[in-house]
Design an enzyme around this catalytic site. Structure first.
Site, short mmCIF file in Angstrom:
data_model
loop_
_atom_site.label_atom_id
_atom_site.label_comp_id
_atom_site.label_asym_id
_atom_site.label_seq_id
_atom_site.Cartn_x
_atom_site.Cartn_y
_atom_site.Cartn_z
N LYS A 154 4.46 3.22 7.14
CA LYS A 154 3.18 3.40 7.83
C LYS A 154 2.94 2.29 8.85
O LYS A 154 2.36 2.52 9.91
CB LYS A 154 2.04 3.45 6.82
CG LYS A 154 2.07 4.71 5.97
CD LYS A 154 1.03 4.66 4.89
CE LYS A 154 1.10 5.91 4.02
NZ LYS A 154 0.16 5.85 2.90
N HIS A 182 -1.19 -4.44 -8.83
CA HIS A 182 -1.33 -3.25 -9.66
C HIS A 182 -2.35 -3.48 -10.76
O HIS A 182 -2.67 -4.61 -11.13
CB HIS A 182 0.01 -2.82 -10.27
CG HIS A 182 0.69 -3.91 -11.05
ND1 HIS A 182 0.34 -4.25 -12.32
CD2 HIS A 182 1.69 -4.73 -10.71
CE1 HIS A 182 1.09 -5.23 -12.74
NE2 HIS A 182 1.93 -5.56 -11.77
#
Length: 122
Positions: A64, A106
């Site tokens: 991206k 995370h």
């Protein structure tokens, strides 16, 4: 040598989604040989999922950040490795002339990664 921002990418992955797709073929598609060598040393199942989800998110964020590629990019061309202190970094045959920065985090349910690319200027 100066640098200028070329792109930023971010990706969020559900760890349960990675768990549902977990197979040897999926792991081999995502991880390079060096990433896999570290992956197999992880003994805790949840930590293995977090590692795999984090690498997947980082590689997606990398694509991206670049946006467009001259040719199809393989996950093998983007390696998310660890410095001695555990900090992740990216090596890629695609971006040898660029500075690439990555951050991975995370929780119990998600892995997130952000990649920033700076083009080196002279």
């Amino acid at each position: 040598m100066n640098s200028m921002n070329k792109g930023i990418g971010i990706d969020l992955v559900e760890i349960e989604d990675i768990k549902s797709r977990l197979s040897e073929a999926f792991i081999e598609r995502i991880l390079s040989k060096r990433e896999y060598a570290y992956f197999i040393t992880i003994t805790h199942p949840q930590r293995k999922l977090e590692y795999l989800a984090g690498r997947f998110a980082a590689k997606e964020a990398y694509t991206k950040a670049y946006g467009e590629f001259d040719e199809r990019l393989s996950f093998y061309q983007v390696e998310v490795l660890r410095k001695e202190n555990g900090v992740p970094y990216i090596e890629s045959t695609y971006s040898e002339d660029d500075d690439v920065y990555v951050s991975i985090s995370h929780t119990k349910h998600y892995a997130i990664a952000m990649v920033m690319i700076e083009k080196k200027t002279k």
